[in-house]
Design a protein around this motif. Sequence first.
Motif, mmCIF file in Angstrom:
data_model
loop_
_atom_site.group_PDB
_atom_site.id
_atom_site.type_symbol
_atom_site.label_atom_id
_atom_site.label_comp_id
_atom_site.label_asym_id
_atom_site.label_seq_id
_atom_site.Cartn_x
_atom_site.Cartn_y
_atom_site.Cartn_z
ATOM 1 N N LYS A 105 0.839 -1.202 0.000
ATOM 2 C CA LYS A 105 0.000 0.000 0.000
ATOM 3 C C LYS A 105 0.877 1.257 0.000
ATOM 4 O O LYS A 105 0.577 2.234 -0.700
ATOM 5 C CB LYS A 105 -0.917 0.010 1.223
ATOM 6 N N SER A 106 1.959 1.231 0.783
ATOM 7 C CA SER A 106 2.849 2.396 0.826
ATOM 8 C C SER A 106 3.531 2.591 -0.521
ATOM 9 O O SER A 106 3.754 3.731 -0.962
ATOM 10 C CB SER A 106 3.891 2.235 1.942
ATOM 11 N N VAL A 107 3.869 1.480 -1.205
ATOM 12 C CA VAL A 107 4.458 1.580 -2.543
ATOM 13 C C VAL A 107 3.458 2.213 -3.511
ATOM 14 O O VAL A 107 3.815 3.079 -4.325
ATOM 15 C CB VAL A 107 4.901 0.186 -3.045
ATOM 16 N N ILE A 108 2.203 1.790 -3.423
ATOM 17 C CA ILE A 108 1.177 2.356 -4.303
ATOM 18 C C ILE A 108 1.026 3.861 -4.062
ATOM 19 O O ILE A 108 0.913 4.648 -5.006
ATOM 20 C CB ILE A 108 -0.161 1.615 -4.094
ATOM 21 N N ILE A 109 1.063 4.267 -2.783
ATOM 22 C CA ILE A 109 0.963 5.704 -2.473
ATOM 23 C C ILE A 109 2.180 6.462 -2.993
ATOM 24 O O ILE A 109 2.058 7.494 -3.661
ATOM 25 C CB ILE A 109 0.810 5.902 -0.950
ATOM 26 N N GLU A 128 4.645 5.530 -5.185
ATOM 27 C CA GLU A 128 5.134 5.358 -6.548
ATOM 28 C C GLU A 128 4.035 5.474 -7.612
ATOM 29 O O GLU A 128 4.322 5.886 -8.732
ATOM 30 C CB GLU A 128 5.839 3.995 -6.692
ATOM 31 N N LEU A 129 2.801 5.096 -7.301
ATOM 32 C CA LEU A 129 1.737 5.163 -8.301
ATOM 33 C C LEU A 129 0.910 6.429 -8.151
ATOM 34 O O LEU A 129 0.818 7.242 -9.074
ATOM 35 C CB LEU A 129 0.819 3.929 -8.215
ATOM 36 N N ILE A 130 0.335 6.611 -6.963
ATOM 37 C CA ILE A 130 -0.523 7.789 -6.761
ATOM 38 C C ILE A 130 0.273 9.070 -6.903
ATOM 39 O O ILE A 130 -0.230 10.084 -7.421
ATOM 40 C CB ILE A 130 -1.222 7.692 -5.394
ATOM 41 N N SER A 131 1.539 9.040 -6.513
ATOM 42 C CA SER A 131 2.367 10.243 -6.591
ATOM 43 C C SER A 131 2.610 10.697 -8.030
ATOM 44 O O SER A 131 2.978 11.851 -8.268
ATOM 45 C CB SER A 131 3.720 10.005 -5.908
ATOM 46 N N THR A 132 2.412 9.808 -9.007
ATOM 47 C CA THR A 132 2.590 10.208 -10.404
ATOM 48 C C THR A 132 1.431 11.049 -10.916
ATOM 49 O O THR A 132 1.486 11.576 -12.025
ATOM 50 C CB THR A 132 2.716 8.970 -11.315
ATOM 51 N N GLY A 133 0.346 11.098 -10.132
ATOM 52 C CA GLY A 133 -0.836 11.806 -10.596
ATOM 53 C C GLY A 133 -1.790 10.925 -11.376
ATOM 54 O O GLY A 133 -2.817 11.403 -11.881
ATOM 55 N N ALA A 134 -1.463 9.635 -11.492
ATOM 56 C CA ALA A 134 -2.359 8.709 -12.197
ATOM 57 C C ALA A 134 -3.685 8.615 -11.454
ATOM 58 O O ALA A 134 -3.731 8.626 -10.226
ATOM 59 C CB ALA A 134 -1.709 7.339 -12.302
ATOM 60 N N LYS A 135 -4.775 8.513 -12.222
ATOM 61 C CA LYS A 135 -6.106 8.464 -11.632
ATOM 62 C C LYS A 135 -6.626 7.040 -11.457
ATOM 63 O O LYS A 135 -7.747 6.845 -11.005
ATOM 64 C CB LYS A 135 -7.082 9.263 -12.502
ATOM 65 N N GLY A 136 -5.811 6.058 -11.808
ATOM 66 C CA GLY A 136 -6.234 4.672 -11.638
ATOM 67 C C GLY A 136 -5.197 3.757 -12.235
ATOM 68 O O GLY A 136 -4.240 4.198 -12.885
ATOM 69 N N TRP A 137 -5.376 2.452 -12.006
ATOM 70 C CA TRP A 137 -4.443 1.489 -12.562
ATOM 71 C C TRP A 137 -5.124 0.148 -12.739
ATOM 72 O O TRP A 137 -6.115 -0.158 -12.087
ATOM 73 C CB TRP A 137 -3.219 1.331 -11.663
ATOM 74 N N MET A 138 -4.577 -0.635 -13.666
ATOM 75 C CA MET A 138 -4.989 -2.028 -13.786
ATOM 76 C C MET A 138 -4.245 -2.819 -12.720
ATOM 77 O O MET A 138 -3.024 -2.752 -12.626
ATOM 78 C CB MET A 138 -4.635 -2.562 -15.167
ATOM 79 N N ALA A 139 -4.988 -3.569 -11.893
ATOM 80 C CA ALA A 139 -4.395 -4.458 -10.895
ATOM 81 C C ALA A 139 -4.464 -5.864 -11.470
ATOM 82 O O ALA A 139 -5.530 -6.456 -11.569
ATOM 83 C CB ALA A 139 -5.152 -4.368 -9.572
ATOM 84 N N ASP A 140 -3.322 -6.421 -11.871
ATOM 85 C CA ASP A 140 -3.277 -7.592 -12.745
ATOM 86 C C ASP A 140 -2.599 -8.784 -12.074
ATOM 87 O O ASP A 140 -1.919 -8.639 -11.047
ATOM 88 C CB ASP A 140 -2.498 -7.198 -14.008
ATOM 89 N N PHE A 141 -2.786 -9.947 -12.680
ATOM 90 C CA PHE A 141 -1.962 -11.148 -12.490
ATOM 91 C C PHE A 141 -1.996 -11.708 -11.068
ATOM 92 O O PHE A 141 -1.003 -12.245 -10.576
ATOM 93 C CB PHE A 141 -0.506 -10.849 -12.882
ATOM 94 N N ALA A 142 -3.150 -11.639 -10.413
ATOM 95 C CA ALA A 142 -3.258 -12.199 -9.068
ATOM 96 C C ALA A 142 -3.613 -13.675 -9.085
ATOM 97 O O ALA A 142 -3.787 -14.280 -8.031
ATOM 98 C CB ALA A 142 -4.301 -11.424 -8.261
ATOM 99 N N GLU A 143 -3.684 -14.272 -10.289
ATOM 100 C CA GLU A 143 -4.128 -15.664 -10.377
ATOM 101 C C GLU A 143 -2.999 -16.676 -10.259
ATOM 102 O O GLU A 143 -3.232 -17.881 -10.327
ATOM 103 C CB GLU A 143 -4.854 -15.897 -11.716
ATOM 104 N N ALA A 144 -1.757 -16.227 -10.054
ATOM 105 C CA ALA A 144 -0.610 -17.125 -10.219
ATOM 106 C C ALA A 144 -0.040 -17.676 -8.911
ATOM 107 O O ALA A 144 1.033 -18.274 -8.931
ATOM 108 C CB ALA A 144 0.498 -16.403 -10.991
#
Length: 483
Positions: free
Chosen positions: A441-445, A447-463
Motif C-alpha cells: 500500500k505504501s508503494v502504491i501511495i 510510486e503510483l498515486i504520486s505520479t498523478g495517475a487516476k487509476g491502474w490495472m491491478a493484474d496477475f493475481a491468479e498465479a
Amino acid sequence: MQQYIQTAVALTLAGLLGACGLWEPRIGGTLQTGALEFAVADYEVGAYRVAWEGTDWKDARLVVRYGEEERALWETVAGQAFVSAAVGEEDIHEARGMFTIKDSVTGRCDDQTVEESAVADAGLRISGSLSCGGTSVPYSLAFEETPDGHLRFVAKAEAENYNRLYLLYGSNAQEGFNGFGEQFTYFDIKGRKLPIFVMEQGIGRGAEPITTGADIQAGAGGKWHTSYAGVPHYITSQLRSLFLENYEYICFDLRSPERVVAEVFAGEMRGRILYGEDPLQLIEEYTEYAGRMRELPDWIHEGAIIGMQGGTQKVRDVHGRLKEMGTPIAAYWLQDWEGQRRTSFGKQLWWSWELDEDRYPEWDALRSELADYGAEVMIYINPFLVDVSEKENARRNLFKEAEENDYLIKNEAGETYMILNTSFSAGLLDLANPEARTWIKSVIIDELISTGAKGWMADFAEALPYDAVIAGEETPVTYHNRY
C-alpha cells in the motif's frame, strides 16, 4: 507431428479425467431410514422456513422457503441423499498462471441416513451418517439466519480425513443458471460442469487449432470455463440464488436436468441461500456480503480509454492524431509506465513499480497536456516483483526490499519462491502477510498515486502456486482463490 498429436491427446485426457472432469462416476445415493422416524415438519429459522415434506424417507425432501411464500428457494431431490463426502488428493501444477488440476478420489460415501433433525442455537441442525462399503462417516448440515438476512448453511463431514464435501439439491429442465463471476463462453451454465478456480483464461479456450497450439507451446490454451475471476455465486431464471463462502477449489455440476451437485475440496462447505423478488435484489443481497465497488467517477464515462505503450513521444503523436479527429478521450492507460525490456518472448514490462523517467520523460508536462483535453492518465501494477539490479535507471529495488523483509512467498525449502515467466523469474508478494499488505500500500501511495495517475490495472493475481509457503495458518489450498 505424431509427438504433437500425442501431447494434445494427453492434455485433453488430463482435462477430462482431472478435477471436475466429465468422466467422473455419478455422485449421490439414497436417503435412508435411521433411528429417526420420518415426520412432516416445518422449522422457522429467522425469516425462513425449512421444511421436511413427503410421506416417508423414500420420497422425503428438504425445502427452504421465505416467510409465508410458497416458492422454494432451495430444495433437495425427493428420496435422494443431499450430502456426500469422500477422500481426495489433488495434483495441481502452475505455469505462467495456468493450472493443471487432477484429483484422485477414493472412499466416497453417498448413502445418507438422517438421525437427528432439531432446532439448535436459533437454527436447524440435521445430522446422521454417510455410508459406503462398510464405512460410516458422521455428517451435519446446519442452517441459521445471518444478521444481514441470509440463510447460511454449513455442511460438514465429521471425519478428519474426509476432505471432499458434496451438496446435492434440486433443479428442473427449465431452470437456467447465470453468474459464476466472469464467464466468457456461455451465459447459461445449465447442462455443464463448471470449476471455480482462478487462473489465466487461456489462448483459444477451446477454439481450434489455436488452443492446441498454445497447449503444445506453453500449456496455455485454456478451456471454455477458465477464468480470471470465477465466483461461486449464481442466480437462476427461477429467482433462486446461492453462493459458497469457501475459497478452496469448487465445482458446480449442472449436467442433470433435475439436480445440482456442488463440490468443494474441503471437509466443510459454507454458503448462503438468498431471497430476492428480482435479480437486482439478489445481486444486492450478494454484494451485501462480498462488497460493492465504489461508483465510478464521472470522467471515466466521457470518452474512450486508450490503451497504448511506447513512451512520451509516442503518446503525444497518437494524442495529436486523435485530437485532430475530435475523438472524445477519458484517459490513456499506459501499461509500460514502469519501463519495458526485451526477453525471449519479445517486449515485456519491468515488474518494479516506479516511473521509468527515460521511457516517459516530461511526465508531468505530458499529464498536463492530456488534462487540457480532458484526458486522465492510468497505469499498471501486479503483485510480482523482479530484481532490477541490471536496470540502469532504477531508483528503488522493490524486489530486494520485499525479500529482505520476508514479504515474498517462499518455497518448501524456505527460500524465496522464484516463478518463471519467460526468460526471467520473479518473486510474488505474500498477501497473507499483513505487513506485506501494508508495505505494498505504501508503494502504491509513493510510486503510483504520486505520479498523478487516476487509476491502474491491478493484474496477475491468479498465479499463486499451489505448493507455496505463505504467512500465518493459511495455505494456497484455502488462499489461492482469495489471493
